[in-house]
Motif scaffolding. Structure first.
Motif, PDB file in Angstrom:
ATOM      1  N   GLU A  14       0.850  -1.192   0.000  1.00 55.90           N
ATOM      2  CA  GLU A  14       0.000   0.000   0.000  1.00 55.90           C
ATOM      3  C   GLU A  14       0.885   1.242   0.000  1.00 55.90           C
ATOM      4  O   GLU A  14       2.026   1.191   0.467  1.00 55.90           O
ATOM      5  CB  GLU A  14      -0.847   0.094   1.280  1.00 55.90           C
ATOM      6  N   ALA A  15       0.302   2.348  -0.478  1.00 54.76           N
ATOM      7  CA  ALA A  15       0.981   3.655  -0.352  1.00 54.76           C
ATOM      8  C   ALA A  15      -0.072   4.672   0.026  1.00 54.76           C
ATOM      9  O   ALA A  15      -1.218   4.578  -0.421  1.00 54.76           O
ATOM     10  CB  ALA A  15       1.638   4.054  -1.667  1.00 54.76           C
ATOM     11  N   GLY A  16       0.290   5.623   0.887  1.00 57.14           N
ATOM     12  CA  GLY A  16      -0.690   6.639   1.255  1.00 57.14           C
ATOM     13  C   GLY A  16      -0.088   7.724   2.113  1.00 57.14           C
ATOM     14  O   GLY A  16       1.045   7.604   2.608  1.00 57.14           O
ATOM     15  N   SER A  17      -0.863   8.776   2.293  1.00 56.84           N
ATOM     16  CA  SER A  17      -0.434   9.917   3.118  1.00 56.84           C
ATOM     17  C   SER A  17      -0.225   9.447   4.557  1.00 56.84           C
ATOM     18  O   SER A  17      -0.587   8.315   4.920  1.00 56.84           O
ATOM     19  CB  SER A  17      -1.517  10.997   3.101  1.00 56.84           C
ATOM     20  N   THR A  18       0.284  10.324   5.398  1.00 58.98           N
ATOM     21  CA  THR A  18       0.523   9.915   6.783  1.00 58.98           C
ATOM     22  C   THR A  18      -0.804   9.545   7.471  1.00 58.98           C
ATOM     23  O   THR A  18      -0.832   8.636   8.299  1.00 58.98           O
ATOM     24  CB  THR A  18       1.268  11.016   7.566  1.00 58.98           C
ATOM     25  N   ALA A  19      -1.903  10.212   7.104  1.00 53.71           N
ATOM     26  CA  ALA A  19      -3.206   9.849   7.702  1.00 53.71           C
ATOM     27  C   ALA A  19      -3.634   8.463   7.224  1.00 53.71           C
ATOM     28  O   ALA A  19      -4.182   7.667   7.988  1.00 53.71           O
ATOM     29  CB  ALA A  19      -4.262  10.874   7.334  1.00 53.71           C
ATOM     30  N   GLU A  20      -3.360   8.168   5.959  1.00 50.83           N
ATOM     31  CA  GLU A  20      -3.737   6.843   5.434  1.00 50.83           C
ATOM     32  C   GLU A  20      -2.884   5.747   6.079  1.00 50.83           C
ATOM     33  O   GLU A  20      -3.353   4.645   6.348  1.00 50.83           O
ATOM     34  CB  GLU A  20      -3.618   6.839   3.902  1.00 50.83           C
ATOM     35  N   ILE A  21      -1.639   6.075   6.361  1.00 52.84           N
ATOM     36  CA  ILE A  21      -0.779   5.101   7.066  1.00 52.84           C
ATOM     37  C   ILE A  21      -1.367   4.841   8.459  1.00 52.84           C
ATOM     38  O   ILE A  21      -1.487   3.692   8.892  1.00 52.84           O
ATOM     39  CB  ILE A  21       0.681   5.612   7.138  1.00 52.84           C
ATOM     40  N   CYS A  22      -1.775   5.923   9.150  1.00 52.83           N
ATOM     41  CA  CYS A  22      -2.367   5.760  10.492  1.00 52.83           C
ATOM     42  C   CYS A  22      -3.622   4.891  10.423  1.00 52.83           C
ATOM     43  O   CYS A  22      -3.817   3.989  11.233  1.00 52.83           O
ATOM     44  CB  CYS A  22      -2.740   7.115  11.087  1.00 52.83           C
ATOM     45  N   ARG A  23      -4.461   5.198   9.423  1.00 55.37           N
ATOM     46  CA  ARG A  23      -5.725   4.446   9.294  1.00 55.37           C
ATOM     47  C   ARG A  23      -5.449   2.955   9.066  1.00 55.37           C
ATOM     48  O   ARG A  23      -6.108   2.100   9.637  1.00 55.37           O
ATOM     49  CB  ARG A  23      -6.547   5.033   8.129  1.00 55.37           C
ATOM     50  N   THR A  24      -4.464   2.657   8.251  1.00 55.70           N
ATOM     51  CA  THR A  24      -4.150   1.252   7.947  1.00 55.70           C
ATOM     52  C   THR A  24      -3.771   0.496   9.219  1.00 55.70           C
ATOM     53  O   THR A  24      -4.192  -0.638   9.442  1.00 55.70           O
ATOM     54  CB  THR A  24      -2.995   1.201   6.916  1.00 55.70           C
ATOM     55  N   ILE A  25      -3.000   1.142  10.076  1.00 53.51           N
ATOM     56  CA  ILE A  25      -2.572   0.464  11.311  1.00 53.51           C
ATOM     57  C   ILE A  25      -3.747   0.367  12.288  1.00 53.51           C
ATOM     58  O   ILE A  25      -3.937  -0.661  12.946  1.00 53.51           O
ATOM     59  CB  ILE A  25      -1.352   1.178  11.953  1.00 53.51           C
ATOM     60  N   GLU A  26      -4.576   1.426  12.336  1.00 52.09           N
ATOM     61  CA  GLU A  26      -5.761   1.384  13.211  1.00 52.09           C
ATOM     62  C   GLU A  26      -6.677   0.218  12.835  1.00 52.09           C
ATOM     63  O   GLU A  26      -7.279  -0.422  13.688  1.00 52.09           O
ATOM     64  CB  GLU A  26      -6.594   2.661  13.036  1.00 52.09           C
ATOM     65  N   GLU A  27      -6.775  -0.038  11.512  1.00 58.76           N
ATOM     66  CA  GLU A  27      -7.719  -1.066  11.045  1.00 58.76           C
ATOM     67  C   GLU A  27      -7.097  -2.461  10.965  1.00 58.76           C
ATOM     68  O   GLU A  27      -7.770  -3.430  10.624  1.00 58.76           O
ATOM     69  CB  GLU A  27      -8.269  -0.656   9.664  1.00 58.76           C
ATOM     70  N   ALA A  28      -5.800  -2.566  11.281  1.00 50.62           N
ATOM     71  CA  ALA A  28      -5.126  -3.878  11.193  1.00 50.62           C
ATOM     72  C   ALA A  28      -5.662  -4.806  12.287  1.00 50.62           C
ATOM     73  O   ALA A  28      -6.105  -4.353  13.345  1.00 50.62           O
ATOM     74  CB  ALA A  28      -3.622  -3.691  11.357  1.00 50.62           C
ATOM     75  N   ASP A  29      -5.614  -6.100  12.020  1.00 52.46           N
ATOM     76  CA  ASP A  29      -6.023  -7.078  13.045  1.00 52.46           C
ATOM     77  C   ASP A  29      -4.885  -7.268  14.042  1.00 52.46           C
ATOM     78  O   ASP A  29      -3.709  -7.172  13.670  1.00 52.46           O
ATOM     79  CB  ASP A  29      -6.329  -8.426  12.369  1.00 52.46           C
ATOM     80  N   PRO A  30      -5.238  -7.573  15.314  1.00 60.52           N
ATOM     81  CA  PRO A  30      -4.186  -7.846  16.300  1.00 60.52           C
ATOM     82  C   PRO A  30      -3.263  -8.949  15.776  1.00 60.52           C
ATOM     83  O   PRO A  30      -3.728  -9.924  15.195  1.00 60.52           O
ATOM     84  CB  PRO A  30      -4.976  -8.305  17.529  1.00 60.52           C
ATOM     85  N   GLY A  31      -1.972  -8.736  15.952  1.00 62.80           N
ATOM     86  CA  GLY A  31      -0.993  -9.744  15.510  1.00 62.80           C
ATOM     87  C   GLY A  31      -0.492  -9.519  14.092  1.00 62.80           C
ATOM     88  O   GLY A  31       0.496 -10.125  13.679  1.00 62.80           O
ATOM     89  N   ASP A  32      -1.167  -8.649  13.313  1.00 62.24           N
ATOM     90  CA  ASP A  32      -0.663  -8.353  11.957  1.00 62.24           C
ATOM     91  C   ASP A  32       0.691  -7.671  12.043  1.00 62.24           C
ATOM     92  O   ASP A  32       0.973  -6.953  13.006  1.00 62.24           O
ATOM     93  CB  ASP A  32      -1.616  -7.378  11.223  1.00 62.24           C
ATOM     94  N   THR A  33       1.490  -7.862  11.000  1.00 70.35           N
ATOM     95  CA  THR A  33       2.785  -7.172  10.925  1.00 70.35           C
ATOM     96  C   THR A  33       2.760  -6.183   9.763  1.00 70.35           C
ATOM     97  O   THR A  33       2.443  -6.564   8.630  1.00 70.35           O
ATOM     98  CB  THR A  33       3.929  -8.195  10.715  1.00 70.35           C
ATOM     99  N   TRP A  34       3.081  -4.930  10.079  1.00 68.48           N
ATOM    100  CA  TRP A  34       3.153  -3.896   9.043  1.00 68.48           C
ATOM    101  C   TRP A  34       4.511  -3.202   9.135  1.00 68.48           C
ATOM    102  O   TRP A  34       4.887  -2.719  10.208  1.00 68.48           O
ATOM    103  CB  TRP A  34       2.065  -2.836   9.241  1.00 68.48           C
ATOM    104  N   ALA A  35       5.207  -3.147   8.012  1.00 65.96           N
ATOM    105  CA  ALA A  35       6.453  -2.366   7.943  1.00 65.96           C
ATOM    106  C   ALA A  35       6.116  -1.035   7.297  1.00 65.96           C
ATOM    107  O   ALA A  35       5.395  -0.989   6.286  1.00 65.96           O
ATOM    108  CB  ALA A  35       7.499  -3.099   7.127  1.00 65.96           C
ATOM    109  N   ILE A  36       6.631   0.052   7.883  1.00 61.11           N
ATOM    110  CA  ILE A  36       6.220   1.390   7.459  1.00 61.11           C
ATOM    111  C   ILE A  36       7.398   2.160   6.868  1.00 61.11           C
ATOM    112  O   ILE A  36       8.448   2.287   7.506  1.00 61.11           O
ATOM    113  CB  ILE A  36       5.629   2.157   8.658  1.00 61.11           C
ATOM    114  N   GLY A  37       7.179   2.663   5.666  1.00 63.33           N
ATOM    115  CA  GLY A  37       8.234   3.447   4.990  1.00 63.33           C
ATOM    116  C   GLY A  37       7.888   4.917   5.026  1.00 63.33           C
ATOM    117  O   GLY A  37       7.339   5.466   4.054  1.00 63.33           O
ATOM    118  N   THR A  38       8.188   5.542   6.145  1.00 59.84           N
ATOM    119  CA  THR A  38       8.018   7.000   6.244  1.00 59.84           C
ATOM    120  C   THR A  38       8.905   7.515   7.372  1.00 59.84           C
ATOM    121  O   THR A  38       9.757   6.780   7.898  1.00 59.84           O
ATOM    122  CB  THR A  38       6.533   7.386   6.437  1.00 59.84           C
ATOM    123  N   GLU A  39       8.697   8.758   7.756  1.00 58.87           N
ATOM    124  CA  GLU A  39       9.516   9.412   8.783  1.00 58.87           C
ATOM    125  C   GLU A  39       9.399   8.647  10.106  1.00 58.87           C
ATOM    126  O   GLU A  39       8.303   8.199  10.483  1.00 58.87           O
ATOM    127  CB  GLU A  39       8.991  10.849   8.922  1.00 58.87           C
TER     128      GLU A  39
END
Ligand code: 13P
Ligand code: SF4
Length: 377
Positions: free
Chosen positions: A278-303
């Motif tokens: 996925e790619a998105g603004s910093t708000a979209e990155i926040c939303r993706t993590i908020e909506e992730a299921d417990p135990g999911d792994t997300w690597a984030i490419g930003t500041e």
């Protein structure tokens, strides 16, 4: 002040415009963390509804903890437009504070606590330099209707220039809509200053076949005839924090964590955005993590500050910085130091204003047009 060739505007080099900005007084240099927190809270209590603190997602923890609103560039400009507070304290960088000043009413003041918080990418497209390029490119395509779009990460004079030439502003969350708006009205786009966001948006819209780059620092990269043949002309600017990410970082994360998904900011290089999930603004990155299921792994490419906030805010998700310890912080964003915040707030309690950002009235009016067009797309 220098007059532009093609627009009815006078401008100065953006970084030197705000001669009124002051350094931190020595008595604020070495505050203890606990004492500082109490002093900030006391000042905020005294100031009440007179003050609102807007904090960009990349701000330090000690700033976002005091913010009334935390968000991406777009969300913070909406908040600035909606607030009634007399003082908007901006936890962000100069171009964001300028945009807030343009959007707020004349009797509201926008304060940028530290004068050092200037985004290097915004400085890669000075309005005077763009005006000169515009004269060359439009002369090379006299029959074309070229619409300039500037990313929010640019100074007010460039936003004003874009409005004067029929263009608008966008952020990373609405760049695709700004392109669509422009192509409904014209036949080419000049996108400034972030070539990666421009290229990623062209791919998102399936318009990647007709791209050219304008390198203002390289005489050979400035062949106006050739560049003007493309539908989308990209100014050669970039963010060094986001250029650091590479496809190899994504491959390493996936090799180490079978289930890892990757989300990156669209200021990353094209090949990185393509390799990510996925790619998105910093708000979209926040939303993706908020909506992730417990135990999911997300690597984030930003500041890195945002990645660290998300680790704290969502302990149920396995949040990883995409390039580990090599992930960068934004040196401009980190200049907003909590000592500066304490100073500007305590001074406001005493009725003294410091580091007020005031965009020149002629720029303000036009830049407001460019921002309003963005808020409408
Ligand atoms: P957002 O608009 O996604 O918050 O990004 C701003 C920025 O400066 C990214 O580097
Ligand atoms: Fe500018 Fe990059 Fe910092 Fe964003 S992260 S404010 S684009 S230098």
């Amino acid at each position: 002040m220098v007059k532009m060739e093609t627009a009815d505007l006078e401008t100065d080099l953006s970084l030197f415009k705000y001669g009124n900005l002051e350094q931190l007084p020595p008595q604020y240099h070495n505050l203890e963390t606990d004492e500082r927190t109490v002093r900030i809270e006391t000042a905020l209590e005294e100031l009440g509804d007179d003050v609102v603190i807007l904090g960009h997602n990349y701000q330090r923890r000690e700033i976002v903890e005091h913010a009334d609103y935390i968000g991406d560039s777009y969300q913070l400009s909406v908040q600035a437009a909606e607030t009634d507070a007399s003082y908007v304290i901006f936890g962000g960088v100069t171009f964001m504070a300028e945009s807030a000043d343009i959007i707020t009413d004349d009797d509201q003041q926008v304060i940028l606590p530290s004068m050092e918080a200037s985004c290097p990418m915004a400085g890669m497209a000075e309005a005077l330099q763009v005006d000169a390029a515009w004269a060359e490119i439009t002369a090379a395509a006299p029959d074309a209707n070229i619409i300039p779009i500037t990313y929010m990460n640019s100074y007010a004079d460039l936003k004003a220039f874009c409005a004067s030439q029929g263009g608008l502003v966008c952020t990373s969350s609405n760049a695709h809509r700004a392109f669509e708006w422009a192509f409904e009205r014209g036949d080419k786009v000049l996108f400034l200053p972030d070539k990666h966001l421009g290229e990623n948006t062209a791919y998102r819209l399936g318009m990647e076949d007709s791209l050219a780059e304008w390198d203002p620092w390289d005489p050979e990269g400035k062949d106006a005839e050739e560049v003007a043949e493309a539908d989308i002309i990209l100014w050669d600017g970039y963010c060094q924090v986001h250029e650091r990410f590479r496809v190899e970082h994504i491959e390493t994360v996936r090799a180490e964590h079978d289930d890892a998904k990757v989300i990156v900011h669209p200021e990353c290089r094209r090949e990185v955005v393509e390799a990510a999930d996925e790619a998105g603004s910093t708000a979209e990155i926040c939303r993706t993590i908020e909506e992730a299921d417990p135990g999911d792994t997300w690597a984030i490419g930003t500041e890195i500050h945002l990645t660290r906030h998300l680790e704290r805010w969502h302990p149920e998700v396995n949040v990883l910085p995409l390039c580990g310890d090599a992930c960068m912080d934004c040196n401009a964003m980190r200049q907003i130091d909590p000592n500066y915040l304490t100073w500007v707030l305590e001074e406001l309690v005493e009725g003294r204003e410091h580091n007020v950002i005031q965009v020149a009235p002629e720029e303000k009016e036009l830049a407001a047009v460019a921002l309003e067009r963005m808020l409408e797309v």
